[in-house]
Design an enzyme around this catalytic site. Structure first.
Site, PDB file in Angstrom:
ATOM      1  N   ASN A 409      34.772 -16.386 -22.237  1.00 60.91           N
ATOM      2  CA  ASN A 409      34.352 -17.652 -21.722  1.00 60.91           C
ATOM      3  C   ASN A 409      34.648 -18.398 -20.760  1.00 60.91           C
ATOM      4  O   ASN A 409      35.459 -19.264 -21.131  1.00 60.91           O
ATOM      5  CB  ASN A 409      34.068 -18.651 -23.268  1.00 60.91           C
ATOM      6  CG  ASN A 409      33.260 -20.021 -23.082  1.00 60.91           C
ATOM      7  OD1 ASN A 409      31.687 -20.178 -23.162  1.00 60.91           O
ATOM      8  ND2 ASN A 409      34.149 -21.643 -22.727  1.00 60.91           N
ATOM      9  N   GLU A 410      34.095 -18.327 -19.816  1.00 61.99           N
ATOM     10  CA  GLU A 410      33.782 -19.613 -18.692  1.00 61.99           C
ATOM     11  C   GLU A 410      35.413 -18.767 -17.825  1.00 61.99           C
ATOM     12  O   GLU A 410      35.666 -20.021 -16.710  1.00 61.99           O
ATOM     13  CB  GLU A 410      33.836 -20.522 -18.771  1.00 61.99           C
ATOM     14  CG  GLU A 410      32.828 -21.617 -19.433  1.00 61.99           C
ATOM     15  CD  GLU A 410      32.868 -22.751 -19.802  1.00 61.99           C
ATOM     16  OE1 GLU A 410      31.703 -23.531 -19.353  1.00 61.99           O
ATOM     17  OE2 GLU A 410      33.796 -23.951 -19.779  1.00 61.99           O
TER      18      GLU A 410
END
Length: 799
Positions: A409-410
């Site tokens: 995630n990210e």
């Protein structure tokens, strides 16, 4: 046959010189809370008062005796949180440093005191940081140096409650000759034939090393068996014309029991059982004139994913029961959700989570557990990451609901945009996991499913990681800095995160802050708001559309929830109206892990916010929406159902008092799984600056509204409506609240929890034109009066 002794009872937690009763599975915080040693960290400002718990070492002890008669006894932990040393009968049997793995230790012949000694997660993380060197992250906590639920260390929606404990079941397994160490079913469908290829690994005792073993498998009445000498075997079964598993809204979810047994000439040694489903899943990332897509294709059917992001449902995940999983996921299904993304700062959820998703047709997007940080790739972390990934890919791959593995995630975005790259100066940061190790492991272990390197990710470094024209996109500029109307500024290929905040339900706030005079900036409200400038963003979001209330917490609370629902609906309606260019939206977020102001649709006590009801509307198979476009205002009909939609759209240009100024009736046909966009006729188009006119579109009970100006500028008349109560016959626990409108009533909301903590309403925001009626069914409210109901009703009129 293998015997199992569960070790759930008889545990104690060492607290100084005391031994406190301990619950296993559980954690230190819940045991201390049960013993009255700490206050409830979810209430008031207690979170800060219990911070010391996460910085101490703790031990769990139990007396264990057994007499199995088998050759081998293993001590098996399904989950230890996190850095632990295990002693049994006075000798060390092993150590751990990963919350997300299972552990197995040979304890044959041991009996006596079993002790699990946990080092503080902070101490372990700092020791690893000293070896690997420092790396950037988005929070001042060392979560990327320990394989533990990152959000234990706090997040912009969660408390800092750093846990320790035996968080999943523990048992003794007694076995002889051989056991099933790993079972990997590869399920595929080709034409009308389903195939199951089962790859087995076995572990043998010394005496069983030379024995011939027989493995048998059964599914859907089909059987296969193989006799083998080594440690690996493969069985293959075919099923003619299996019923296909479909996402909800596309078909049924038939599940087939798959049984595997292991035997020798003396009888059965071990057995394994799971439910599987026959279906195909692909991820179409084909380049086109708009960039490169990101479309899930299930059984050959291209799917617009109607998704929500999932975080751990409790900051103490051992408290989440199978019943709670079913409740929360049923709430998702009730909102017409068909995809749940398990976010990378949490956990690989319990088997019960995926079982419910299998049954409800909720597709699961599973992140590997990396979030918002640069992660070292050196030892001791690299070996832990590989072992963790192998464990969980094999554990979860039988579930047909699981449709996508995602690397992180990210973090790819963070490397490029969050000033990580210069400070790293060439040090590892996780890219080798996301673009190397993890795709290799998925290809080796579970080649039946697609893998994506991260979210957001554009498919390669040839494009910015968060390029809306390529792959997955996270839309956070709007919440952080802009009005929600700016969601319409682009058409990403797949919106994997976006959202808007609101406080929880009033009853949730009253429980969490029982003595507080509630105000947006009261101490408890600020403590239960973890986002940077969260209240500032809430207030600016309200002020763009309404007069910001002064010293009226009830209205502030209502308006923030209205803006949250409108904001998310604005994004989804716009993006759905551009299918198939945009192939999915995944709202941040479905749920909360404690009572907090956040982006969740369901608050930390499980109460739906108005957003939950709005998701049900905007994620329905059929949606009517009014959309500003370059060519002018259009009305769009989204038909995600499997059949053509024949309908009559009635467009009305209407004054604030309800008077009709123009009317257009159009007969339309919308093909299955498609979108129809048509211009609004000039005769019913309100002037773009008018404060007295708005547009209403109706079709088959669906309604869309277009107000040219913000609510604070619109010339509302004072709302006037009657309220009647009608008991529901045959069910004394329910009542229908009937509202008859004499004027325009915009975004009427019954906050049912004001009638009683257990009360629930069956609908959220509703706009009524003069002369219209709505019926709101309320359950769990007990005996109520019209005056009490009126006090719980709010609407968006600003006069």
């Amino acid at each position: 046959m293998k015997d199992v002794t569960q070790l759930d009872d008889g545990w104690s937690l060492r607290h100084g010189q005391e031994l406190l009763p301990a619950q296993v599975p559980g954690c230190v915080h819940t045991d201390l809370l049960a013993a009255g040693v700490i206050p409830d960290p979810f209430l008031d400002l207690n979170e800060t008062d219990v911070a010391w718990v996460g910085r101490r070492a703790w031990s769990y002890v139990a007396d264990v005796s057994h007499d199995s008669g088998h050759e081998r006894t293993d001590l098996v932990f399904d989950g230890l949180d996190t850095a632990a040393r295990i002693t049994f009968d006075g000798r060390e049997v092993g150590s751990t440093r990963n919350m997300h793995r299972t552990y197995r230790f040979d304890v044959t012949g041991a009996a006596g005191e079993l002790e699990v000694h946990f080092t503080s997660a902070y101490e372990e993380a700092e020791a690893v940081r000293a070896v690997t060197g420092d790396r950037p992250n988005v929070y001042p906590e060392p979560f990327q140096y320990i394989r533990k639920m990152a959000s234990s260390f706090g997040w912009d929606w969660g408390p800092t409650l750093v846990t320790a404990g035996i968080w999943r079941p523990v048992r003794l397994e007694h076995w002889s000759t051989a056991r099933l160490a790993s079972v990997r079913p590869l399920v595929t469908v080709d034409g009308g034939t389903g195939s199951v290829e089962i790859r087995l690994q076995v572990e043998r005792t010394a005496r069983g090393a030379a024995r011939s073993l027989l493995a048998r498998a059964t599914v859907a009445g089909e059987h296969a068996e193989v006799r083998f000498e080594g440690e690996e075997a493969v069985l293959r079964l075919t099923v003619d014309e299996p019923r296909l598993w479909w996402p909800r809204g596309y078909g049924d979810q038939p599940l087939y029991g798959l049984d595997v047994t292991l035997s020798d000439d003396d009888g059965q040694l071990d057995a394994w059982h799971r439910r599987i489903g026959f279906r195909t899943v692909e991820l179409d990332r084909t380049a086109d004139a708009r960039g490169s897509g990101f479309t899930l294709v299930v059984n050959g059917e291209r799917v617009f994913a109607r998704g929500v992001n999932w975080i751990p449902d409790d900051v103490f995940p051992s408290r989440v029961t199978p019943e709670r999983y079913r409740t929360r996921l049923s709430q998702a299904a009730d909102a017409n959700v068909d995809l749940v993304r398990i976010w990378g700062g949490g956990i690989y959820e319990d088997e019960a989570f995926y079982d419910v998703c299998d049954e409800l047709g909720l597709m699961v997007w599973q992140d590997f557990l990396f979030a918002c940080a640069a992660y070292p790739e050196e030892q001791p972390l690299r070996g832990e990451v590989e072992a963790e990934a192998r464990d969980n890919v094999v554990r979860l791959m039988p579930h047909p609901s699981l449709v996508l593995w995602n690397g992180n995630n990210e973090n790819l975005w963070g490397f490029r945009d969050w000033d990580w790259e210069p400070g790293l100066a060439g040090d590892s940061w996780g890219e080798g996991y996301y673009l190397g190790l993890l795709p290799r492991l998925v290809a080796e272990l579970d080649p039946t499913r697609p893998y994506a390197a991260g979210s957001p990710w554009s498919g390669s470094w040839d494009h910015h990681p968060n390029d809306p024209d390529h792959g997955t996109y996270h839309s956070w500029e709007v919440w952080n800095r802009q009005d929600y109307a700016e969601y319409r500024a682009n058409v990403p290929r797949f919106v994997a995160e976006f959202g808007w905040q609101a406080p929880p339900a009033m009853a949730t706030l009253r429980r969490a802050l029982p003595e507080e005079a509630l105000a947006p900036d009261s101490p408890g409200m600020l403590h239960h708001q973890k986002a940077e400038d969260g209240n500032g963003k809430l207030n600016r979001g309200v002020a763009r559309h309404f007069v910001l209330p002064d010293d009226d917490f009830d209205r502030w609370h209502y308006l923030t929830q209205v803006v949250q629902a409108r904001a998310v609906a604005t994004g989804i309606e716009h993006w759905r109206s551009h299918w198939p260019i945009c192939a999915g939206t995944v709202v941040w977020q479905l749920n909360d892990c404690w009572p907090v102001s956040s982006w969740a649709a369901i608050d930390g006590d499980g109460r739906p916010k108005p957003l939950h009801h709005e998701l049900r509307r905007v994620y329905a198979d059929r949606l009517l929406t009014l959309q500003p476009a370059e060519e002018g205002l259009v009305f769009a009909l989204v038909n995600q159902s499997a059949t053509e939609w024949h309908t009559t759209v009635v467009l009305r240009r209407t004054e604030a008092d309800g008077s009709a100024l123009g009317r257009s009736v159009q007969e339309v046909v919308v093909a299955a799984r498609s979108v129809l966009r048509l211009p609004v006729p000039a005769g019913v188009m309100p002037d773009e600056h008018t404060t007295k006119e708005f547009l209403v579109a109706d079709a088959d009970g669906l309604r869309a509204l277009h107000f040219p100006v913000p609510d604070r500028e619109f010339s509302y008349t004072r709302p006037d409506y009657d309220v009647f109560l009608e008991p529901v016959e045959g069910d004394g626990g329910k009542v229908d609240v009937v509202v008859n409108a004499h004027t325009l009533v915009r975004d009427l909301l019954l906050q049912a929890d004001r009638l009683g903590p257990e009360a629930r309403a069956d609908r959220g925001l509703t706009t009524l034109l003069p002369g219209e009626e709505t019926r709101i069914r309320v359950s769990g409210c007990g005996s109520v009066t019209p005056d009490a109901v009126r006090a719980a009703l709010f609407c968006a009129d600003t006069k």
